[in-house]
Design a protein around this motif. Sequence first.
Motif, short mmCIF file in Angstrom:
data_model
loop_
_atom_site.label_atom_id
_atom_site.label_comp_id
_atom_site.label_asym_id
_atom_site.label_seq_id
_atom_site.Cartn_x
_atom_site.Cartn_y
_atom_site.Cartn_z
N ALA A 123 -49.88 -55.52 -5.80
CA ALA A 123 -48.89 -56.53 -5.45
C ALA A 123 -49.55 -57.85 -5.09
CB ALA A 123 -48.02 -56.04 -4.29
N GLY A 124 -50.80 -57.78 -4.60
CA GLY A 124 -51.53 -58.99 -4.24
C GLY A 124 -51.34 -59.40 -2.80
N GLY A 125 -50.96 -58.46 -1.93
CA GLY A 125 -50.75 -58.78 -0.52
C GLY A 125 -52.03 -58.82 0.29
N CYS A 126 -51.86 -59.01 1.60
CA CYS A 126 -53.00 -59.07 2.53
C CYS A 126 -53.10 -57.75 3.27
CB CYS A 126 -52.79 -60.22 3.52
SG CYS A 126 -54.05 -60.33 4.80
N HIS A 127 -54.33 -57.28 3.46
CA HIS A 127 -54.59 -56.00 4.12
C HIS A 127 -55.16 -56.22 5.52
CE1 HIS A 127 -54.43 -53.62 0.26
NE2 HIS A 127 -54.54 -54.86 -0.19
N VAL A 128 -54.53 -55.59 6.51
CA VAL A 128 -55.05 -55.60 7.88
C VAL A 128 -55.55 -54.19 8.17
CG1 VAL A 128 -54.53 -55.96 10.32
CG2 VAL A 128 -53.41 -57.37 8.57
N ALA A 163 -44.18 -47.68 -8.60
CA ALA A 163 -42.96 -47.13 -8.01
C ALA A 163 -42.74 -47.67 -6.60
CB ALA A 163 -43.03 -45.60 -7.99
N LYS A 164 -43.82 -47.71 -5.81
CA LYS A 164 -43.69 -48.24 -4.45
C LYS A 164 -43.34 -49.73 -4.46
CE LYS A 164 -46.37 -45.11 -1.53
NZ LYS A 164 -46.59 -43.93 -2.34
N ILE A 165 -43.93 -50.46 -5.39
CA ILE A 165 -43.61 -51.89 -5.50
C ILE A 165 -42.13 -52.06 -5.84
CG2 ILE A 165 -43.97 -53.95 -6.92
CD1 ILE A 165 -46.94 -53.09 -7.11
N ALA A 166 -41.61 -51.22 -6.76
CA ALA A 166 -40.22 -51.33 -7.19
C ALA A 166 -39.25 -50.88 -6.10
CB ALA A 166 -40.00 -50.51 -8.45
N VAL A 167 -39.54 -49.77 -5.44
CA VAL A 167 -38.60 -49.17 -4.50
C VAL A 167 -38.71 -49.79 -3.11
CG1 VAL A 167 -37.85 -47.04 -3.39
CG2 VAL A 167 -38.55 -47.00 -5.79
N VAL A 168 -39.95 -49.89 -2.60
CA VAL A 168 -40.15 -50.43 -1.25
C VAL A 168 -40.07 -51.95 -1.26
CG1 VAL A 168 -41.69 -50.45 0.77
CG2 VAL A 168 -41.60 -48.43 -0.71
N GLY A 169 -40.52 -52.54 -2.36
CA GLY A 169 -40.42 -53.99 -2.50
C GLY A 169 -41.65 -54.75 -2.04
N TYR A 170 -42.83 -54.15 -2.17
CA TYR A 170 -44.06 -54.85 -1.79
C TYR A 170 -44.26 -56.09 -2.68
CZ TYR A 170 -45.42 -50.59 0.73
OH TYR A 170 -45.47 -49.52 1.60
N THR A 171 -44.72 -57.19 -2.08
CA THR A 171 -44.97 -58.42 -2.82
C THR A 171 -46.26 -59.06 -2.35
OG1 THR A 171 -43.92 -59.97 -1.27
CG2 THR A 171 -42.47 -58.82 -2.82
#
Length: 550
Positions: free
Chosen positions: A225-230, A191-199
């Motif tokens: 999503a496969g992003g980078c975490h700080v 849901a967060k990927i769809a609504v917020v748009g995380y990629t």
Amino acid sequence: MPAHICQCLNRLLTLRSNSTVTIANERRKSGKEFVESVLSLAYKLSEMGLRRGHIVAICAFNSDWYLGWLLAVAYVGGISAPLNYRWSLEESRLALEVIQPAMIVTDESCKWLSELQKGTIFSPRWHVYIGNHYSSLNGIQGCKRPFLNFQTVKYCWAPEDVAIICFTSGSTGKPKGVAISHTSLIMQSLAKIAVVGYTEDDVYLHTAPLCHIGGISSCIAMLLAGGCHVLIPKFEVTLAVKAIEENHVTSFITVPAILASLVSMMRYNESRKPKQSVRKILNGGGSLSVQLVDDAIRCFHSATLLSAYGMTEACSSLTFITLYDPAVNNANQHLMEVSEITPISVHPIGGICVGKPAPHVEIVINREEESSHVGRIMTRGSHVMIRYWGQSSAVEIDSGADWFDTGDSGHIDVHGNLWLVGRRNSRIKSGGENVYPEEVEVVLSQHPGISVVVVIGLPHARLGEMVVACVQITENWIWTDSALPSNVECHLSTSVLKEYCRIKSLTRFKIPKAFMIWRKPFPLTSTGKVKRNEVKTEAMLHLQPLLCNL
């Protein structure tokens, strides 16, 4: 195959094998290095004897190690139970009594462990210290093995599909352990990927602790999503701004207190320019004032600003609303009037618009009175918790078929938007009428002279309870109930604010009878929620003489 949070690992391995996935202090791990560390830890835990259903309590600052532990424990079918490092000794003791962990994982943030071990109830089989130095298990966190693949170590599920036990923030009463499934976490993440748009292109800053559902759910979403975490150990505004600048952070989540700290530092430091890299900001844990939204847009004018309404029992966000979108609102023009882009104006029935339900969420209103549109906010779906840990079944849930009572009151408009009126347990009964503090707060927070407001109910002989507003005044504004020259504009008084409430069409019995100037930070939980009981206790001490005369 059923959902499992470790399904993100194969994606990270194939998508980001050689690119950075985690940044923590000076440590950087590629996708391959991160996945290998998780599989190696899972292998070691399995060798030690950690089995399906074993609970691992984790009390630590945010780090790449913490992230690895959450996944490794789940990989072998264990259940992670993140504990809040800010808890008192008594709160920690109560939580551990509920979950009875087989293992506890700590770092330097855990101040209460030595005291707790002096008692008789705390007897985990294993204790692991994570950090730059390892005090037990021969440096389990940094174990080195030949790269293990997904056939060598196969992930499994804990009984009941439980992935984590996440404790409520405990703003009232003692924290309760909420058992959340793998499926719930995956659905919330999608849901967060769809609504917020995380990629996969996102660089996500962990501003929220990994012991809270907001931090956990957004973390899992970014892993999928496969992003980078700080990762910074905990939120400190200077650390956060530095991390945003140095790592070109594109997204983060906030609560109002965190966002206020960020914009305050940037607004009053002329050398700091708007952060162009930031593209997505998701707020939770409370509504944002008009002024704070305005300031946030100025500091992060390239970012879409969203807000979410949810709770631990629903695995974080139930609804989402977009407060500002630079793709829609022309970023080159002067900022639009905030009232045009922030749908928090007073509704004829009252409340705060918190948007539409996430794709996987069902919400209905169970009206308490036929003549009223306001009722109990109920929800059902795969996002709802399994149960409170230590209880035989979930409250008001029957195998996921029945509706879960959120404890909030609200209504749904003709466009399908949910309007949140307030928590029923904070409802004020004044003169026989129901008053929700949040409804009054959203009105007063729109006044430019008020930076923060908390509304409470205090005992009153005639009314039962009296509505009182505790307010913090915006800088350069003054408070006085005495007469002022007509050319003095930036001033507030009881009469000024009462008239403002009337202009905003707030019903007469909801208008505060008294106002108290609050000259220090409001007491907050670690998730940024106001501790209303503490505000109420202090307000009663200061306003007791006044209460007798109103």
